[in-house]
Scaffold this motif. Structure first.
Motif, PDB file in Angstrom:
ATOM      1  N   ASP A 149     -28.875  21.206 -51.561  1.00 28.42           N
ATOM      2  CA  ASP A 149     -29.799  21.488 -50.338  1.00 28.42           C
ATOM      3  C   ASP A 149     -29.444  20.574 -49.180  1.00 28.42           C
ATOM      4  O   ASP A 149     -28.926  19.551 -49.395  1.00 28.42           O
ATOM      5  CB  ASP A 149     -31.034  21.047 -51.282  1.00 28.42           C
ATOM      6  N   GLU A 150     -29.768  21.145 -48.163  1.00 28.66           N
ATOM      7  CA  GLU A 150     -29.651  20.427 -46.824  1.00 28.66           C
ATOM      8  C   GLU A 150     -27.894  19.800 -46.874  1.00 28.66           C
ATOM      9  O   GLU A 150     -27.403  18.691 -46.388  1.00 28.66           O
ATOM     10  CB  GLU A 150     -30.176  18.841 -46.722  1.00 28.66           C
ATOM     11  N   VAL A 151     -27.219  21.038 -47.163  1.00 28.63           N
ATOM     12  CA  VAL A 151     -25.827  20.893 -47.064  1.00 28.63           C
ATOM     13  C   VAL A 151     -25.238  20.627 -45.553  1.00 28.63           C
ATOM     14  O   VAL A 151     -24.063  19.919 -45.617  1.00 28.63           O
ATOM     15  CB  VAL A 151     -25.008  22.299 -47.497  1.00 28.63           C
ATOM     16  N   ASN A 152     -25.919  20.990 -44.559  1.00 29.45           N
ATOM     17  CA  ASN A 152     -25.445  20.647 -43.327  1.00 29.45           C
ATOM     18  C   ASN A 152     -25.839  19.050 -43.041  1.00 29.45           C
ATOM     19  O   ASN A 152     -25.093  18.431 -42.189  1.00 29.45           O
ATOM     20  CB  ASN A 152     -26.245  21.244 -42.400  1.00 29.45           C
ATOM     21  N   LEU A 153     -26.178  18.341 -44.056  1.00 28.03           N
ATOM     22  CA  LEU A 153     -26.523  16.986 -43.510  1.00 28.03           C
ATOM     23  C   LEU A 153     -25.426  16.032 -44.924  1.00 28.03           C
ATOM     24  O   LEU A 153     -25.243  14.993 -44.702  1.00 28.03           O
ATOM     25  CB  LEU A 153     -27.782  16.333 -44.166  1.00 28.03           C
ATOM     26  N   LEU A 154     -24.734  16.877 -45.473  1.00 24.15           N
ATOM     27  CA  LEU A 154     -23.772  16.130 -46.645  1.00 24.15           C
ATOM     28  C   LEU A 154     -22.385  16.019 -45.749  1.00 24.15           C
ATOM     29  O   LEU A 154     -21.926  16.410 -44.798  1.00 24.15           O
ATOM     30  CB  LEU A 154     -23.402  17.226 -47.722  1.00 24.15           C
ATOM     31  N   HIS A 157     -16.268  15.440 -45.912  1.00 25.52           N
ATOM     32  CA  HIS A 157     -15.459  15.175 -46.970  1.00 25.52           C
ATOM     33  C   HIS A 157     -15.828  15.638 -48.208  1.00 25.52           C
ATOM     34  O   HIS A 157     -14.956  16.490 -48.977  1.00 25.52           O
ATOM     35  CB  HIS A 157     -15.109  13.837 -47.096  1.00 25.52           C
ATOM     36  N   LEU A 158     -17.122  15.583 -48.623  1.00 25.70           N
ATOM     37  CA  LEU A 158     -17.672  16.139 -49.960  1.00 25.70           C
ATOM     38  C   LEU A 158     -17.842  17.604 -49.981  1.00 25.70           C
ATOM     39  O   LEU A 158     -17.435  18.394 -50.802  1.00 25.70           O
ATOM     40  CB  LEU A 158     -19.093  15.446 -50.174  1.00 25.70           C
ATOM     41  N   VAL A 159     -18.231  18.202 -48.745  1.00 24.56           N
ATOM     42  CA  VAL A 159     -18.392  19.738 -48.758  1.00 24.56           C
ATOM     43  C   VAL A 159     -16.991  20.280 -48.837  1.00 24.56           C
ATOM     44  O   VAL A 159     -16.875  21.325 -49.656  1.00 24.56           O
ATOM     45  CB  VAL A 159     -18.924  19.949 -47.123  1.00 24.56           C
ATOM     46  N   GLU A 196     -31.593  20.970 -38.154  1.00 20.91           N
ATOM     47  CA  GLU A 196     -31.107  19.713 -38.623  1.00 20.91           C
ATOM     48  C   GLU A 196     -29.527  19.572 -38.416  1.00 20.91           C
ATOM     49  O   GLU A 196     -28.930  18.659 -38.729  1.00 20.91           O
ATOM     50  CB  GLU A 196     -31.715  19.300 -40.089  1.00 20.91           C
ATOM     51  N   GLY A 197     -28.886  20.626 -37.717  1.00 18.60           N
ATOM     52  CA  GLY A 197     -27.533  20.539 -37.448  1.00 18.60           C
ATOM     53  C   GLY A 197     -26.730  21.678 -37.921  1.00 18.60           C
ATOM     54  O   GLY A 197     -27.193  21.942 -39.193  1.00 18.60           O
ATOM     55  N   GLU A 198     -25.903  22.312 -37.694  1.00 25.36           N
ATOM     56  CA  GLU A 198     -25.030  23.288 -38.055  1.00 25.36           C
ATOM     57  C   GLU A 198     -23.909  22.752 -38.876  1.00 25.36           C
ATOM     58  O   GLU A 198     -23.235  21.533 -38.787  1.00 25.36           O
ATOM     59  CB  GLU A 198     -24.490  24.177 -37.238  1.00 25.36           C
ATOM     60  N   LEU A 199     -23.153  23.560 -39.831  1.00 30.01           N
ATOM     61  CA  LEU A 199     -22.037  23.225 -40.466  1.00 30.01           C
ATOM     62  C   LEU A 199     -20.803  23.295 -39.584  1.00 30.01           C
ATOM     63  O   LEU A 199     -20.708  24.224 -38.576  1.00 30.01           O
ATOM     64  CB  LEU A 199     -21.587  23.815 -41.697  1.00 30.01           C
TER      65      LEU A 199
END
Length: 350
Positions: A149-154, A157-159, A196-199
């Motif tokens: 969840d909230e992958v765009n805030l991750l 490097h982890l993504v 909240e921001g794009e990837l």
């Protein structure tokens, strides 16, 4: 017979979810063929993203795993086995088998790399010569669903790590010259709110599909959603029994599609047209072509067909391409209108 006793913790039934057809279809197709590469779900808060993802995991049939194995190793598929299980097989040892629910792993936003990938006990390795591995979330997610969840805030490097593992089906942990590799084949599902921001485009492109969800505007549908949720919260077991038949029907359909998938074919002229669409849309690389072909085959299998039809491609192509389009930095992701327009010109007008 009541099913209440068989369920430890009730999960909202997938077939009871009202609307959000795009998200539901993307999840079903990724379950039919995990090689599609996962799905990114972007949309408003409070639109049932987490509920739907947990519901699809709960719907799936149980899987056979090797008992007491930290990687949910398959009992016969070498690609889905940890080294320890392979060694047992090579020695001719019998494997004890367990039936478990398809793993559904939540990745917390503040997770560290060690928590995700696992860690090697260096001290034990150096002093006792034993490779001791503490499994991470990738090990737990093998043969299941990994939800971020909230992958765009991750952290990017982890993504990257998650996407690499999802694409290769393996996770490798290295420390001080000691290396451990284990299977990590899972459906990666990311969700987020575009406000909240794009990837980054490079990372977005690595997701097989991109589903958009919006808050339902129709008042009668909103009432239906609220009532359905209230009914489940007040008496979950009654709600589960009400939808049991539909759940079983969908489960059977998914299993049949998984079996049929390898027999589905796509005619050469349709493959050419898919690539023509990708070319006209200036999609970088060939990932868009590959994913669209895979998704169309999965959709055909889901509808019990041996050959992909134009309607199958039409149904999935926006999900597969909308996030791969080049765009102005100030624009958000295209809703799919450009993809639909080019699809019409290539498949219908020609």
């Amino acid at each position: 017979m009541s099913i209440a006793k068989d369920i430890m913790r009730p999960v909202f039934p997938f077939t009871a979810i009202v609307g959000q057809e795009e998200m539901k279809l993307a999840l079903i197709l990724n379950v039919v063929d995990p090689k599609i590469g996962g799905v990114m779900i972007m949309g408003d808060r409070g639109t049932g993203k987490s509920t739907t993802i947990r519901a699809i995991a709960d719907l799936l049939p149980k899987i056979e795993v090797v008992e007491d194995d930290m990687f949910n190793s398959h009992t016969s598929d070498y690609e889905l086995m940890g080294d320890h299980v392979k060694q047992k097989l090579e020695k001719g040892q019998d494997l004890k088998i367990n039936l478990i629910k398809v793993p559904m792993v939540d990745l917390p936003l503040g997770a560290t790399e060690d928590r995700v990938c696992g860690t090697i006990d260096i001290e034990k390795a150096l002093t006792e010569g034993i490779k001791t591995f503490e499994p991470g979330l990738l090990a737990k997610a093998n043969r299941g669903i990994l939800y971020v969840d909230e992958v765009n805030l991750l952290d990017d490097h982890l993504v990257d790590i998650l996407l690499d593992s999802a694409a290769s089906g393996w996770n490798t942990v290295e420390r001080e010259g000691i290396s451990i590799r284990h299977p990590a084949r899972f459906v990666l599902v990311g969700s987020g709110n575009p406000e909240e921001g794009e990837l980054r485009p490079q990372l977005l492109d690595r997701f097989g599909m991109h589903a958009e969800i919006r808050t339902v505007k129709e008042p009668s549908l909103r009432v239906q959603i609220v009532e359905q949720r209230s009914k489940f919260d007040s008496n979950p077991y009654e709600c589960l029994e009400e939808f049991q038949e539909e759940q079983e029907k969908l489960k059977r359909r998914i299993i049949d599609a998984q079996i049929k998938l390898s027999d589905v074919t796509v005619d050469y002229d349709l493959r050419v047209k898919i690539s023509e669409v990708c070319g006209e849309l200036n999609v970088d690389g060939l990932r868009g072509d590959i994913v669209t072909n895979r998704a169309a085959k999965a959709f055909a299998a889901y509808n019990n067909r041996d050959k992909v039809e134009i309607s199958d491609i039409q149904e999935v192509i926006t999900l597969c391409l909308r996030h791969r389009l080049r765009k102005d930095p100030l624009e958000t992701i295209d809703t799919g209108s450009r993809v639909k327009k080019v699809f019409e010109s290539v498949f219908v007008s020609n």
